[in-house]
Scaffold this active site. Structure first.
Site, PDB file in Angstrom:
ATOM      1  N   GLU A  88       0.815  -1.217   0.000  1.00 23.70           N
ATOM      2  CA  GLU A  88       0.000   0.000   0.000  1.00 23.70           C
ATOM      3  C   GLU A  88       0.851   1.271   0.000  1.00 23.70           C
ATOM      4  OE1 GLU A  88      -3.114   1.908   3.125  1.00 23.70           O
ATOM      5  OE2 GLU A  88      -3.081  -0.269   2.948  1.00 23.70           O
ATOM      6  N   ASP A  89       1.984   1.243   0.740  1.00 28.53           N
ATOM      7  CA  ASP A  89       2.721   2.490   1.000  1.00 28.53           C
ATOM      8  C   ASP A  89       4.089   2.608   0.345  1.00 28.53           C
ATOM      9  OD1 ASP A  89       0.600   3.215   2.606  1.00 28.53           O
ATOM     10  OD2 ASP A  89       1.556   2.593   4.472  1.00 28.53           O
TER      11      ASP A  89
END
Length: 717
Positions: A88-89
Site C-alpha cells: 500500500e505504501d
C-alpha cells in the site's frame, strides 16, 4: 541532536525486532529465520517513512507482529503483519513480494491492503469498498482479519497523536465494525480493549471520570473481593473440586453502556466485579456451580448455560449471579481450560492450542458458518455501501436460542422474527414463507422470537418476499436476500415491459420476421460499441423510462435498411388487469378498466397509467405520452373513491353499504371528511373507498346509491 535521535530510533527498532523474536520463540528455527528476513525487508521498504509521532514507520508493523506472537499465531501471519503496509505504501508489487515470501503470504498482505482511492468518489464508498475487499479476502483465509485486528489494536493504542476529529472518526469505525468482528471471532480480550480505547477517544472526559471512579471503587471494595475469593476457595476445596479462581473487573465501556442504557449513576452499578472459575472437566463445571449456589443464593433468572447451548462464536461457560456479602451481586463464570482458551482467544485458539479437544475447534466451525453467511450477503448486495450496512446489522452481540421442529438449536440475534429464522434455514424457505407457528400457535410474521421458542415456518411455492418485511427483519442475511429478490423481480419486470414497448414501437415499421431478431439485436449492440452491454440492458432502460422506445425503434429500423417518416407513432400500449411492477396505476387519479387512459413513460419508474383527464399528465413532455387501451381484464380489483351527499337519517349508512355490497364490490373504508360538509343542517357527506373490477361496476354502484331517496348526489373523486 539529529545524530542522537537517529541512533535512538535505530536502537528502538533493533530492540523491538529482538523482542518479537523472543516472544515468537515457540516457532521453529526456519520460521524465525523467515521472520528476520521479513523484518529486514519491511525495514528497507519503509526506510524513509515515519509515523506521526516521529518514530520510524517500521515500529508499527513490528508491534502488530509482536501482538500476534503473543496470541501464538503461525509464521505466515507474523510475516504478513510485518509486511502488511508494504504493498500500500512503498510501491512494492504483489509479484515482487510473492517471489521472496511465497504466494500465500503475498495473498494475505494483498487482502490487508487498501484499494486505490482514485477509483471512488466519496469517503463512505472508499471505506465500504476497502471493507468489502478485506472481508472477501477473510472468507478465503481467516488470518487476514486476525492480522487486521492486531493492526487496528496497535493503531488505537497510539491514536493520541491524531487530531481530535480524526480520533473520533477512527474510534467510531472501530466500535461499529472491528470490535464486533473481534467479538464474532471470539477474541474477547481484543474486543474489550478495542471498546475501551474507542470509548476513550470518542468521549475522553467521560472515560477519565469513570476510570477514576472505578479505581476508587476497586480500593474501597478490596476487602469484599478478598472475602469472596476466600469463601469461594474454601467451598470448592470442601467439595473436592480443583479450580483456578480469578477476580475480574468489567471493562469501562460495558459499565458506561449499563449506566447509559439503564440511566444509572455509578454508585448504582454494583456488579463491576466478577469471578471466573476454571476447572478440569465439563462435569466439574456443573458441580462447581452447585457448590457456589449453596454458598450464596443465586439471583433468579440470571443462570445461563452456554455449555449446552454455545454462543454463535463458540463461547462456552456457565453464568450465574449470586447475592454476595453486604448485598453485592457477584457475577460468576465457570468453564474448563479449553473453554477459557476459546473464550479469550476465539478463532486464534485454533493456532494457539493444537489440542485434541473438539471444543477448542468450536470457534473455527462457527466462524466458517458466519463467513459463509457473509459471502451470501456479498453476492446479494448491490453496492459495497449496502454490503457494509448488512454486515454491521449482522454483528449482533446479543442472541436468542430457538428450536426447529426437529429439535435443532438455531442461534438468532435479539429482535429476530420468524422471517429472519426462515432465511437462516435457507434462502428459498425465506422466499416462500407465508406464515409461522411458534410453540405450535400461529403468529404474525413480525413476532419477536424469544429464548426456547419452537419455530415452524409455513411455506408456499407460489409465495414471494413482501417488501414490508424489510421494516421488521433484523439479520443482514434476511435483509440482503429480500432486497436482492425484489431488485431482480423489478429488473425482470422492466425487461419484459421494455421488450413489449419496443415491439409495439417496431410493429408499424418492420415486418414481423425482423422484430427484435437476434441479427438486429447484434447489429444494434455493435453500433453502440459498448462491449459490456447486453440487449437486456437496453430493454431494461426502455422499461425503466430511461430511453424512449420510439428512439430505439428508429435506430433499429435504420439498421434494418428502412427509412422513417417524421410521423411514425407506436401502437397503443395494451394494459392488462394483472400488471406487475413494470407498469403502475397512478395514485392521483386511480384509473380503472373502462376509463380513457394515457401511459406516461417516467424515468426510473417505467410506465405510469393515468386517466386522460388527469391534470398531472401535463407535467410531462409530449414525447413521454403513449396511447394506451385496456386489454382483457381479469378479476383484479382497483380502488375507487366516491363521495355521497345525503340527508342525515337513521339507517342511511346501512342502506348505502347494502347498495355497494349488492353490486359485489368491497368497502375498504368509509369516512365523514369534515362532518356537515353539505352546508345545510341535517345533511351529511360520506367518502367511501371501494374495491371494484371496472368502470361498468362503478356506474352500477353510483346508480344504486342514487336510487336511495335521501341521497342528493354521488360523485367519483
Amino acid at each position: 541532536m539529529g545524530m542522537q535521535t537517529s541512533v535512538f530510533y535505530e536502537n528502538m527498532v533493533q530492540e523491538a525486532g529482538q523482542k518479537l523474536l523472543e516472544i515468537a520463540s515457540y516457532l521453529k528455527t526456519e520460521d524465525l529465520a523467515q521472520i528476520k528476513l521479513a523484518i529486514t525487508y519491511a525495514t528497507d521498504a519503509h526506510a524513509t517513512q515515519t509515523r506521526k509521532s516521529g518514530e520510524p514507520y517500521i515500529t508499527h508493523p513490528i508491534a502488530v507482529a509482536t501482538e500476534l506472537a503473543l496470541w501464538r499465531m503461525d509464521v505466515q501471519s507474523l510475516v504478513a503483519a510485518l509486511l502488511h503496509d508494504v504493498l500500500e505504501d512503498t510501491g512494492t508489487t504483489k509479484k515482487q513480494l510473492s517471489a521472496v515470501f511465497g504466494e500465500k503470504i503475498a495473498d494475505l498482505v494483498d487482502g490487508l491492503s487498501k484499494l486505490d482511492k482514485l477509483e471512488y468518489e466519496d469517503t463512505q464508498a472508499i471505506q465500504a469498498e476497502n471493507f468489502r475487499k478485506m472481508v472477501l479476502a477473510m472468507t478465503k483465509d481467516i488470518r487476514v482479519i486476525i492480522v487486521k485486528l492486531s493492526d487496528r489494536l496497535h493503531n488505537m493504542r497510539t491514536l493520541d497523536i491524531m487530531r481530535p476529529d480524526k480520533r473520533r472518526r477512527i474510534a467510531k469505525e472501530t466500535l461499529e465494525i472491528y470490535a464486533p468482528i473481534a467479538n464474532r471471532l471470539g477474541l474477547n480480550h481484543v474486543y474489550r480493549e478495542l471498546q475501551d480505547l474507542s470509548f476513550q477517544n470518542m468521549y475522553p472526559a467521560r472515560y477519565a471520570t469513570l476510570a477514576k471512579a472505578v479505581k476508587a471503587a476497586r480500593n474501597n471494595r478490596r476487602d469484599v473481593v478478598g472475602k469472596i475469593l476466600q469463601s469461594f476457595s474454601q467451598q470448592l476445596v470442601a467439595c473436592n473440586i480443583e479450580a483456578k479462581i480469578r477476580g475480574r473487573e468489567k471493562n469501562l465501556y460495558s459499565i458506561y453502556c449499563k449506566m447509559r442504557d439503564k440511566k444509572l449513576s455509578f454508585s448504582s452499578v454494583l456488579d463491576i466485579f466478577g469471578f471466573r472459575i476454571i476447572v478440569d472437566s465439563v462435569s466439574a463445571c456443573y458441580v462447581a456451580i452447585g457448590a457456589l449456589h449453596a454458598l450464596y443464593k443465586p439471583i433468579p433468572g440470571k443462570f445461563k448455560d452456554y455449555i449446552a447451548i454455545p454462543k454463535s462464536n463458540g463461547y462456552q461457560s456457565l453464568h450465574t449471579t449470586l447475592f454476595g456479602p453486604f448485598g453485592t451481586p457477584i457475577e460468576v463464570q465457570v468453564r474448563t481450560n479449553s473453554m477459557d482458551a476459546v473464550a479469550e482467544d476465539g478463532i486464534a485458539s485454533h493456532w494457539m492450542y493444537k489440542s485434541t479437544d473438539d471444543k477448542v475447534d468450536e470457534a473455527t466451525i462457527r466462524t466458517h458458518q458466519w463467513l459463509q453467511s457473509v459471502l451470501d450477503m456479498q453476492a446479494q448486495s448491490e453496492s459495497a455501501v449496502e454490503f457494509l450496512e448488512h454486515v454491521k446489522v449482522d454483528l449482533f452481540p446479543n442472541e436468542v436460542y430457538v428450536f426447529t421442529p426437529k429439535g435443532k438449536i438455531m442461534v438468532m440475534p435479539q429482535g429476530a422474527t420468524p422471517v429472519d429464522f426462515a432465511y437462516a434455514v435457507h434462502t428459498d424457505v425465506g422466499h416462500q414463507c407465508v406464515g409461522a407457528r411458534i410453540n405450535h400457535k400461529l403468529v404474525p410474521l413480525r413476532t419477536v422470537l424469544r429464548n426456547g421458542d419452537n419455530v415452524e415456518i409455513i411455506t408456499s411455492t407460489k409465495s414471494s418476499p413482501n417488501p414490508s418485511w424489510l421494516s421488521f427483519v433484523v439479520t443482514g442475511r434476511a435483509r440482503s436476500s429480500i432486497r436482492s429478490y425484489l431488485k431482480n423481480m423489478k429488473e425482470h419486470d422492466a425487461i419484459a415491459l421494455g421488450e413489449r414497448l419496443l415491439n409495439q414501437a417496431l410493429s408499424a415499421l418492420l415486418p414481423e420476421s425482423l422484430l427484435l431478431s437476434e441479427d438486429l439485436k447484434h447489429a444494434y449492440l455493435e453500433e453502440l460499441a459498448n462491449k459490456k452491454l447486453s440487449f437486456n440492458d437496453v430493454l431494461y432502460d426502455v422499461g425503466m423510462g430511461r430511453v424512449l422506445p420510439i428512439f430505439v425503434a428508429r435506430q433499429l429500423t435504420e439498421l434494418a435498411g428502412k427509412h422513417l417518416g417524421s410521423e411514425v407513432k407506436m401502437s397503443p400500449v395494451l394494459v392488462r388487469g394483472n400488471e406487475s411492477g413494470g407498469l403502475q396505476m397512478a395514485r392521483c387519479c386511480r384509473p380503472i378498466p373502462g376509463d380513457p387512459i394515457v401511459a406516461l413513460l417516467i424515468k426510473d419508474q417505467g410506465l405510469m397509467i393515468h386517466r386522460q383527464d388527469c391534470p398531472n399528465i401535463l407535467r410531462f413532455p409530449p414525447e413521454n405520452h403513449l396511447d394506451a387501451n385496456w386489454d382483457s381484464v381479469g378479476s383484479k380489483r382497483y380502488q375507487a373513491t366516491i363521495v355521497v351527499k345525503s340527508q342525515d337519517t337513521r339507517g342511511l349508512l346501512a342502506s348505502i353499504a347494502s347498495s355497494i355490497s349488492n353490486c359485489e364490490a368491497n368497502i375498504e373504508s368509509v369516512e365523514t371528511p369534515s362532518g356537515n360538509q353539505a352546508g345545510t343542517e341535517g345533511f351529511i357527506e360520506f367518502e367511501f373507498k371501494i374495491q371494484i373490477v371496472n368502470l361498468v361496476q362503478l356506474n352500477q354502484i353510483v346508480q344504486a346509491i342514487q336510487s336511495i331517496p335521501q341521497v342528493k348526489s354521488v360523485e367519483r373523486r
